[in-house]
Structures are given as structure tokens and as C-alpha cells.
Write a protein that holds these residues in place. Structure first.
Motif: not given
Length: 250
Positions: A137-142
Motif C-alpha cells: 500500500h505504501h509503494e502504490v500510494n507513492s
């Protein structure tokens, strides 16, 4: 998202019979929302610099017989409105793409009637993510915020919001932050946003088509359910400002 925007417009005082300027109107989603609020007794002018978006908005308004909507092509940093004045000026997700938002707001304030109001909704990259349990989720949000930056946007506009709206002629009445919270059990999810923006993410070179596959969607859904954490991908700032000389609301 449309519901909270509509509620905000009503909260700041937009009502039947008003004349409203919708800046950065795009395809007219908020313009039509405002047209519903002000009714046929009022008037809404949608302003945008994208002729394709404006053409689509105009065709849609005609199809719906929304005769109290008008669309104009203009850059927000060089607005040509003559001596036109409005009861309210609003915008959604527009200021972060403007080179000098403070100057743009100052110029727009010249087109407010006495006691006129401004209502803007801006999204900021401030987030709450459990990186240990939700790394995907952290990666996709970035990726989403890299897309904003690639289009000239300012992902951290939130810290500037107060100063953008405080001038000699206008000042802030209220700033209200709001967050959309994803839990392991609710329907809030990154997935629809990822699906809607996948083409742009690939076109901008932020991700590859191979990365945007069905397995990624499955992993996101699985991570959401197993994380035992909340996830907030951004903060939404609702700014309520008013032209000086009016009585300020408590």
C-alpha cells in the motif's frame, strides 16, 4: 467523494439563486453539482484551460438541459472575466497544479461580491500507513503522488493552505481536514483508484504494464485484510474563506 464536496459547498453558504464560479472545472462534475444547489434561479460558470474537457462538459450540460451553466476557457493565472462578480468562487483539486496559488486566489478575489465566499478542496500527500504491515500500500500510494508531481502538482500543498487564502481582501474563516480511512473490513480501497489511473501511471513511466497485473490487485486486497491496520492515503483540506468587510462566522 462527491457527497463530501457537496456537503462542504452547502456548509459554507452556497444556496439557491447564487452566482458561482467553479475554477478548474474540468469535465464539469463539480459545476453540475453546484448547478443543482443554486437551482435555475442561480448561475454557475465553469472555468478551465483544457478545451477538450470544456467541450465534454458543455455537451453534457446541454444534454441535461442545464441552461444555467456557462463554460469559459481560461488559465487560472490569467483569468479574463472583465467586471463580472460572483457570490462564491470554488475549486476542487486545482490549486496544487497552479504555479502561484496565492496570486491566483488574490486575483480571483477581485471577482467576489461584497461578503463573497471562497470554498476550495485540496488534497495533500499526508498519510497514515503502517509500512511494516502494509508495504505494498505504501509503494502504490507513492505512485499516485509521483503522478501528481509529474503533472506539475504540489503534493504537500496542505502546509501552505492558510497563507494562500489570507490577503488584504480575504481571509480564512475555517480550514477543515478530512481523511478517508481504509480498515481491513470496509469497502474503502486503493484498488479502484489504481485501476482508473493505471494508463497514466504507465504513460508517465512511473510503473510498467507488467507491474500492473491481476496479481498486484490480489496482493493489495490480501494485504488490506491481513494488515490489522488502518490506512489513510491522503488528507483533504476544505478551506472556507470570505472577502473582508463581511461579518465573519464563528
Amino acid at each position: 467523494m462527491s457527497d463530501i464536496t457537496q456537503d462542504f459547498f452547502r456548509e459554507i453558504g452556497i444556496s439557491k439563486g447564487m452566482t458561482v464560479l467553479d475554477v478548474g472545472c474540468g469535465r464539469g462534475v463539480t459545476t453540475e453539482m453546484l448547478a443543482e444547489i443554486v437551482g435555475s434561479e442561480g448561475k454557475v460558470v465553469g472555468l478551465d484551460s483544457n478545451p477538450r474537457a470544456l467541450n465534454a462538459a458543455l455537451m453534457q450540460a446541454k444534454a441535461k438541459n442545464l441552461h444555467h451553466i456557462e463554460y469559459l476557457a481560461s488559465d487560472l493565472m490569467d483569468v479574463k472575466l472583465g467586471d463580472r462578480k460572483f457570490d462564491a468562487i470554488v475549486g476542487r483539486r486545482v490549486l496544487k497544479y497552479v504555479s502561484n496559488p496565492r496570486q491566483a486566489i488574490e486575483q480571483l478575489a477581485n471577482h467576489l461580491k461584497p461578503n463573497g465566499i471562497m470554498g476550495f478542496q485540496e488534497h495533500d500527500s499526508t498519510s497514515v500507513i503502517d509500512k511494516e504491515n502494509m508495504p505494498l500500500h505504501h509503494e502504490v500510494n507513492s505512485w499516485f503522488w509521483k503522478l501528481v508531481e509529474s503533472n506539475g502538482g504540489n503534493p504537500t500543498i496542505g502546509k501552505e493552505i492558510w497563507s494562500i487564502f489570507n490577503h488584504d481582501s480575504i481571509s480564512v474563516r475555517n480550514i477543515k481536514p478530512e481523511a478517508i480511512v481504509q480498515t481491513p473490513e470496509n469497502e474503502v480501497s486503493l484498488i479502484p483508484l489504481l485501476q482508473n489511473l493505471s494508463g497514466l501511471l504507465v504513460a508517465k513511466g512511473i510503473v510498467t504494464e507488467n507491474e500492473l497485473n491481476a496479481e498486484l490487485i490480489e496482493k493489495l486486497e490480501s494485504e488490506k485484510k491481513q494488515s490489522n491496520s488502518i490506512f489513510i492515503r491522503e488528507l483533504i483540506f476544505f478551506v472556507d474563506a470570505q472577502k473582508h468587510g463581511a461579518s465573519r462566522l464563528a
